[in-house]
Write an enzyme that holds these catalytic residues in place. Structure first.
Site, PDB file in Angstrom:
ATOM      1  N   TYR A 152       0.838  -1.203   0.000  1.00 33.36           N
ATOM      2  CA  TYR A 152       0.000   0.000   0.000  1.00 33.36           C
ATOM      3  C   TYR A 152       0.875   1.256   0.000  1.00 33.36           C
ATOM      4  O   TYR A 152       0.654   2.184  -0.778  1.00 33.36           O
ATOM      5  CB  TYR A 152      -0.908  -0.024   1.227  1.00 33.36           C
ATOM      6  CG  TYR A 152      -1.780   1.208   1.381  1.00 33.36           C
ATOM      7  CD1 TYR A 152      -2.957   1.331   0.647  1.00 33.36           C
ATOM      8  CD2 TYR A 152      -1.425   2.231   2.249  1.00 33.36           C
ATOM      9  CE1 TYR A 152      -3.758   2.461   0.776  1.00 33.36           C
ATOM     10  CE2 TYR A 152      -2.215   3.358   2.387  1.00 33.36           C
ATOM     11  CZ  TYR A 152      -3.384   3.472   1.651  1.00 33.36           C
ATOM     12  OH  TYR A 152      -4.156   4.587   1.783  1.00 33.36           O
ATOM     13  N   ASP A 153       1.888   1.228   0.863  1.00 37.70           N
ATOM     14  CA  ASP A 153       2.812   2.372   0.907  1.00 37.70           C
ATOM     15  C   ASP A 153       3.449   2.611  -0.448  1.00 37.70           C
ATOM     16  O   ASP A 153       3.641   3.745  -0.870  1.00 37.70           O
ATOM     17  CB  ASP A 153       3.912   2.136   1.951  1.00 37.70           C
ATOM     18  CG  ASP A 153       3.405   2.355   3.370  1.00 37.70           C
ATOM     19  OD1 ASP A 153       2.359   3.010   3.521  1.00 37.70           O
ATOM     20  OD2 ASP A 153       4.051   1.873   4.317  1.00 37.70           O
ATOM     21  N   GLU A 206      10.066   6.776  19.370  1.00 37.50           N
ATOM     22  CA  GLU A 206       9.088   5.837  19.928  1.00 37.50           C
ATOM     23  C   GLU A 206       8.814   4.715  18.930  1.00 37.50           C
ATOM     24  O   GLU A 206       8.883   4.946  17.733  1.00 37.50           O
ATOM     25  CB  GLU A 206       7.751   6.570  20.182  1.00 37.50           C
ATOM     26  CG  GLU A 206       7.859   7.712  21.154  1.00 37.50           C
ATOM     27  CD  GLU A 206       6.635   8.639  21.108  1.00 37.50           C
ATOM     28  OE1 GLU A 206       5.626   8.282  20.473  1.00 37.50           O
ATOM     29  OE2 GLU A 206       6.721   9.719  21.706  1.00 37.50           O
ATOM     30  N   LYS A 209       6.619   2.515  16.550  1.00 29.20           N
ATOM     31  CA  LYS A 209       5.360   2.791  15.849  1.00 29.20           C
ATOM     32  C   LYS A 209       4.464   1.567  16.005  1.00 29.20           C
ATOM     33  O   LYS A 209       4.668   0.541  15.352  1.00 29.20           O
ATOM     34  CB  LYS A 209       5.630   3.083  14.377  1.00 29.20           C
ATOM     35  CG  LYS A 209       4.406   3.563  13.635  1.00 29.20           C
ATOM     36  CD  LYS A 209       4.782   4.053  12.246  1.00 29.20           C
ATOM     37  CE  LYS A 209       3.600   4.647  11.516  1.00 29.20           C
ATOM     38  NZ  LYS A 209       2.486   3.723  11.335  1.00 29.20           N
ATOM     39  N   ARG A 254      -9.946   7.716  14.514  1.00 26.33           N
ATOM     40  CA  ARG A 254      -9.403   8.836  13.756  1.00 26.33           C
ATOM     41  C   ARG A 254     -10.325   9.265  12.625  1.00 26.33           C
ATOM     42  O   ARG A 254     -10.436  10.452  12.315  1.00 26.33           O
ATOM     43  CB  ARG A 254      -8.037   8.455  13.177  1.00 26.33           C
ATOM     44  CG  ARG A 254      -7.443   9.579  12.367  1.00 26.33           C
ATOM     45  CD  ARG A 254      -6.021   9.292  12.010  1.00 26.33           C
ATOM     46  NE  ARG A 254      -5.912   8.196  11.057  1.00 26.33           N
ATOM     47  CZ  ARG A 254      -4.776   7.791  10.525  1.00 26.33           C
ATOM     48  NH1 ARG A 254      -3.646   8.370  10.885  1.00 26.33           N
ATOM     49  NH2 ARG A 254      -4.741   6.807   9.668  1.00 26.33           N
ATOM     50  N   GLU A 264      -2.626   4.699  20.654  1.00 24.61           N
ATOM     51  CA  GLU A 264      -2.892   3.555  19.787  1.00 24.61           C
ATOM     52  C   GLU A 264      -3.582   2.430  20.561  1.00 24.61           C
ATOM     53  O   GLU A 264      -3.085   1.986  21.596  1.00 24.61           O
ATOM     54  CB  GLU A 264      -1.533   3.060  19.258  1.00 24.61           C
ATOM     55  CG  GLU A 264      -1.603   2.303  17.983  1.00 24.61           C
ATOM     56  CD  GLU A 264      -1.646   3.211  16.753  1.00 24.61           C
ATOM     57  OE1 GLU A 264      -1.729   4.456  16.916  1.00 24.61           O
ATOM     58  OE2 GLU A 264      -1.620   2.669  15.644  1.00 24.61           O
ATOM     59  N   LYS A 291       9.991   3.452   8.663  1.00 28.38           N
ATOM     60  CA  LYS A 291       9.344   2.150   8.575  1.00 28.38           C
ATOM     61  C   LYS A 291      10.367   1.023   8.447  1.00 28.38           C
ATOM     62  O   LYS A 291      11.423   1.198   7.864  1.00 28.38           O
ATOM     63  CB  LYS A 291       8.411   2.114   7.346  1.00 28.38           C
ATOM     64  CG  LYS A 291       7.293   3.149   7.395  1.00 28.38           C
ATOM     65  CD  LYS A 291       6.177   2.772   8.323  1.00 28.38           C
ATOM     66  CE  LYS A 291       5.105   1.940   7.734  1.00 28.38           C
ATOM     67  NZ  LYS A 291       4.101   2.469   6.909  1.00 28.38           N
ATOM     68  N   CYS A 308       3.980 -41.887   0.489  1.00 28.22           N
ATOM     69  CA  CYS A 308       4.949 -41.082   1.223  1.00 28.22           C
ATOM     70  C   CYS A 308       6.275 -41.005   0.457  1.00 28.22           C
ATOM     71  O   CYS A 308       6.692 -41.999  -0.143  1.00 28.22           O
ATOM     72  CB  CYS A 308       5.174 -41.710   2.598  1.00 28.22           C
ATOM     73  SG  CYS A 308       6.286 -40.738   3.618  1.00 28.22           S
ATOM     74  N   CYS A 313       2.444 -40.646   7.090  1.00 32.52           N
ATOM     75  CA  CYS A 313       3.195 -41.793   6.610  1.00 32.52           C
ATOM     76  C   CYS A 313       2.851 -42.918   7.578  1.00 32.52           C
ATOM     77  O   CYS A 313       2.878 -42.723   8.790  1.00 32.52           O
ATOM     78  CB  CYS A 313       4.686 -41.489   6.680  1.00 32.52           C
ATOM     79  SG  CYS A 313       5.741 -42.944   6.598  1.00 32.52           S
TER      80      CYS A 313
HETATM   81  S1  IVH Z   1       2.359  10.282  16.402  1.00 30.42           S
HETATM   82  C1  IVH Z   1       0.878  14.120  14.489  1.00 30.42           C
HETATM   83  N1  IVH Z   1       3.405   8.189  17.596  1.00 30.42           N
HETATM   84  O1  IVH Z   1       1.030   5.831  13.114  1.00 30.42           O
HETATM   85  C2  IVH Z   1       1.513  12.831  14.834  1.00 30.42           C
HETATM   86  N2  IVH Z   1       1.853   7.821  15.830  1.00 30.42           N
HETATM   87  O2  IVH Z   1       1.320   6.647  10.292  1.00 30.42           O
HETATM   88  C3  IVH Z   1       0.539  11.794  15.172  1.00 30.42           C
HETATM   89  N3  IVH Z   1       1.361   5.443  15.430  1.00 30.42           N
HETATM   90  O3  IVH Z   1      -1.845   7.791  12.905  1.00 30.42           O
HETATM   91  C4  IVH Z   1       1.063  10.440  15.258  1.00 30.42           C
HETATM   92  N4  IVH Z   1       2.674   4.646  17.002  1.00 30.42           N
HETATM   93  O4  IVH Z   1      -1.913   5.572  14.291  1.00 30.42           O
HETATM   94  C5  IVH Z   1       2.579   8.632  16.629  1.00 30.42           C
HETATM   95  N5  IVH Z   1       4.376   6.429  18.762  1.00 30.42           N
HETATM   96  C6  IVH Z   1       3.550   6.860  17.816  1.00 30.42           C
HETATM   97  C7  IVH Z   1       2.798   5.991  17.022  1.00 30.42           C
HETATM   98  C8  IVH Z   1       1.964   6.493  16.031  1.00 30.42           C
HETATM   99  C9  IVH Z   1       1.804   4.347  16.045  1.00 30.42           C
HETATM  100  C10 IVH Z   1       0.410   5.442  14.312  1.00 30.42           C
HETATM  101  C11 IVH Z   1      -0.761   6.361  14.487  1.00 30.42           C
HETATM  102  C12 IVH Z   1      -0.639   7.344  13.355  1.00 30.42           C
HETATM  103  C13 IVH Z   1       0.104   6.543  12.345  1.00 30.42           C
HETATM  104  C14 IVH Z   1       0.798   7.410  11.340  1.00 30.42           C
END
Ligand code: IVH
Length: 718
Positions: free
Chosen positions: A52-53, A136, A138, A159, A195, A335, A429, A448
């Site tokens: 997708y990305d 942090e 993700k 969201r 999240e 990523k 087999c 077998c």
């Molecule tokens: S910050 C304005 N911090 O990633 C910044 N997002 O691709 C708002 N996500 O919509 C996001 N871990 O669902 C932030 N430590 C983290 C995150 C995080 C996961 C997700 C979140 C966001 C999406 C963006």
């Protein structure tokens, strides 16, 4: 896709003519819309995030190169499609934005340079002044916004399209990591964001339950979290193991904190879970080290992450940097490389397991998946091949999740060659005995039928015998077992302990020097004394995993009693060969058989599989031969006082406990004389129900088994 469109899709963006670019822009926009719908409305995506990305990146590249094509309605300008209608709408006081992605170190360095330049336009940054970044993980879940008024949780929303989300307040109230009231001094009015996610283990267990109940199973923890949150009936959400990490805010009145790292500390104080892996980094090198560290830890974390996020720590700087359409300029997501890939399926081969189960394995054109070369992937069983309809010659999509064995997800229809054949499972087999393949009654497994005579099974059994949770012999991995077996050095487990006498033969082989032979023999010697449960597990009895081996060891205490009882049970069962339908019949078969069946979690199926195993004279000879080589440590039985509070009680813990770990609770129950098991049955005396408990709590209610809350348990067990 038309032939012309296919040609265009294969071209690099820099090689496109404007006309081609226009067509490609339309195709990508449509495709992205299609996948958005599957993802956001159906929680059931067809393609991986990485794919997708890639679509979005390509569209963005086209719009950058052909600026005349840039379109305010393009998906690159939007966060996500507007929410569906089943829930009430909530307008976020501040938009919930998304993040731009970086896929390489260069892109991260560019981001850091970009941030610095932008800041320098407004302020004087000393040359050695570093722009600290809050780093942090993700989390791969779904973002939500929680409104607290005077410290009390009022409204929670998804969201949605970034501006308007769905009101899922009652559902969010069931999530245990979300406090109903904030602790300490909090802003009068605040939107806390973070999240919602599901831990992998809880996800797998939940899917198992769903499958048993013939309910929908989810593709991955993220879809499961999304599907669970968007339930119209919040008791369903309550039964799902949802978790929450807080990491951001929307509106905040007053906002007293000055940095992201300070905010994370405040969140903790208010009662939220904040990801413990978060870290403040001051140089690009530290940032990239952080990324590498998280990538290395990824598989070991209990939840899925798909990258890391870097945020400019100082909020006054964040404010100067501001936003561009869908994402802040002060943050970026770095990523992880895709863990899915496409490759050619060269062949489907059949592997014979230690109990004779036949597993089809995909033989693949080697391909790099998330940094690891993959040439084989499991296809599980005949039914799975049928379901996927993958055929030799297909381009298949494979996935590697953490340290899990790679899996085949499906094939690419457009790339199927003209002449392919539906896969037919072999009738014989592949082992040298070429036995006829037997289908297990009712099961999907094919076997077998060569049993102990089958050389493939013999080798697999030896592999199991030396494996980590069995005898754990270092230095005998990979192909050694097979080679030793072929040359007659290792035919049965006992041979391992006679290898000393064959040291000369080992020496003669390539790759075996003095030191490695000595190390191997020492490793073997170190295992001549072994705990009873490991010994039972190592023998490789069908259906006896580590946990059951422990139960057997507990029940029988020492190796000789155990073997004598197994043989007695086998003899009794042989004299009563009829299928046992009712539990009542168990006692009629005989005392030893009855004792075996009565061990919690064993039951008739496992007991019968064990009796079939011990029924083979040859097996017993092998076990007795092994027994003579070993000192087997008996299980020291716990002495339970006659007046122990929970003497003879069978206790089950379910759901999550907050004041102690599950292990500590189990240990306490055992101290009080209870037997702790995993499944609820009529025999269960007591079920302690923690938060987010699922089917076990329900079953206890159905069977009328007494239940306790965590609080009641704490009082009782004090
Ligand atoms: S910050 C304005 N911090 O990633 C910044 N997002 O691709 C708002 N996500 O919509 C996001 N871990 O669902 C932030 N430590 C983290 C995150 C995080 C996961 C997700 C979140 C966001 C999406 C963006």
């Amino acid at each position: 896709m038309s032939k012309a469109a296919k040609v265009v899709a294969a071209l690099k963006v820099e090689d496109l003519t404007e006309r081609q670019a226009r067509a490609e822009q339309k195709r990508l926009t449509d495709e992205i819309a299609h996948h958005d719908k599957l993802y956001h409305e159906k929680d059931d995506p067809e393609i991986s995030d990485a794919e997708y990305d890639r679509l979005r990146q390509r569209l963005k590249a086209i719009e950058t190169r052909f600026s005349q094509l840039a379109d305010m309605f393009s998906p690159t300008q939007k966060v996500a499609p507007p929410p569906t209608t089943a829930f009430a709408k909530v307008r976020h006081a501040r938009p919930m934005l998304s993040l731009d992605n970086a896929f390489s170190e260069d892109e991260v360095r560019e981001f850091i340079v970009r941030v610095r330049r932008a800041l320098e336009r407004d302020i004087d940054l000393a040359e050695d002044e570093q722009v600290a970044l809050a780093c942090e993980p993700k989390i791969d879940g779904l973002s939500i916004s929680l409104r607290y008024e005077d410290g009390v949780f009022t409204v929670g929303a998804t969201r949605g399209d970034g501006t308007t989300g769905e009101d899922v307040t009652p559902n969010l109230r069931t999530v245990k990591d979300i406090p109903h009231e904030l602790k300490g001094k909090a802003p009068g009015s605040i939107e806390i964001r973070g999240e919602v996610y599901m831990e992998r283990a809880a996800f797998l267990a939940m899917n198992k339950r769903q499958e048993a109940d013939e309910e929908k199973v989810f593709a991955n923890p993220r879809n499961a979290a999304a599907g669970s949150l968007r339930q119209l009936d919040s008791t369903i959400t309550a039964s799902r193991p949802l978790r929450f990490f807080a990491y951001a805010w929307g509106e905040a009145e007053p906002r007293t904190w000055k940095t992201q790292s300070e905010y994370l500390k405040l969140l903790k104080g208010w009662g939220f879970k904040v990801n413990p892996q978060s870290k403040l980094c001051r140089t690009p090198e530290q940032v990239l080290d952080y990324y590498a560290g998280m990538a290395a830890q990824r598989a070991a974390l209990p939840y899925d992450i798909d990258g890391v996020v870097y945020k400019v720590d100082r909020i006054d700087w964040q404010e100067r940097l501001g936003f561009v359409s869908r994402a802040p300029r002060w943050a970026i997501a770095h990523k992880f490389p895709a863990e899915q890939a496409r490759t050619r399926l060269n062949d489907i081969v059949i592997q014979v397991g230690r109990t004779g189960a036949l597993t089809p394995v995909a033989d693949l054109e080697p391909v790099n998946v998330g940094g690891v070369m993959v040439a084989r992937a499991t296809l599980h069983n005949a039914d799975e091949i049928e379901r996927l309809d993958v055929r030799v010659g297909d381009t298949v999509i494979i996935q590697r999740a953490g340290d899990v064995i790679p899996q085949v997800l499906g094939f690419v229809p457009e790339e199927r060659p003209k002449k392919t054949h539906k896969y037919e499972f072999p009738t014989h087999c592949p082992c040298p005995l070429k036995t006829k393949v037997a289908s297990e009654e009712g099961g999907v497994v094919r076997r077998c039928s060569g049993g102990l005579e089958c050389p493939f099974q013999q080798v697999e059994r030896m592999r199991h015998f030396v494996s980590r949770y069995a005898f754990d012999i270092e230095g005998l991995g990979g192909t050694h077992i097979e080679n030793f077996w072929r040359d007659g050095l290792l035919k049965t487990p006992a041979d391992l302990f006679r290898l000393k006498e064959r040291a000369g033969d080992i020496h003669k082989r390539e790759g075996w020097g003095d030191l490695s032979v000595r190390n191997l023999l020492a490793a073997i010697d170190a295992r001549r004394t072994i705990p009873l449960d490991r010994y039972i597990y190592a023998i490789g009895i069908p259906l006896i995993g580590e946990a059951t081996a422990k139960l057997l060891a507990q029940e029988y205490g020492d190796a000789d009693t155990w073997l004598a009882e197994m043989l007695a049970a086998t003899g009794e069962r042989k004299r009563k060969p009829d299928p046992l339908k009712k539990e009542k019949a168990v006692a009629e078969v005989g005392d030893s058989y009855g004792r075996l069946c009565n061990i919690e979690q064993i039951g008739v199926t496992t007991a019968d599989a064990m009796c079939a195993f011990f029924g083979e004279g040859h097996t017993v000879d092998i076990i007795k031969d092994l027994r003579r080589q070993l000192t087997i440590e008996p299980v020291t039985r716990r002495v339970i006082a006659a007046d122990a509070l929970l003497k003879d009680k069978i206790v089950v813990f379910t759901g999550e406990l907050s004041s102690m770990t599950r292990d500590a609770a189990k240990a306490r129950a055992e101290e009080l004389g209870a037997k702790v098991t995993d499944s609820v049955s009529k025999k269960t005396s007591l079920v302690v129900v923690g938060e987010n408990a699922g089917s076990k709590a329900r079953k206890a209610a159905e069977l009328g088994v007494q239940t306790l809350t965590e609080e009641e348990w704490v009082k009782l067990s004090k």
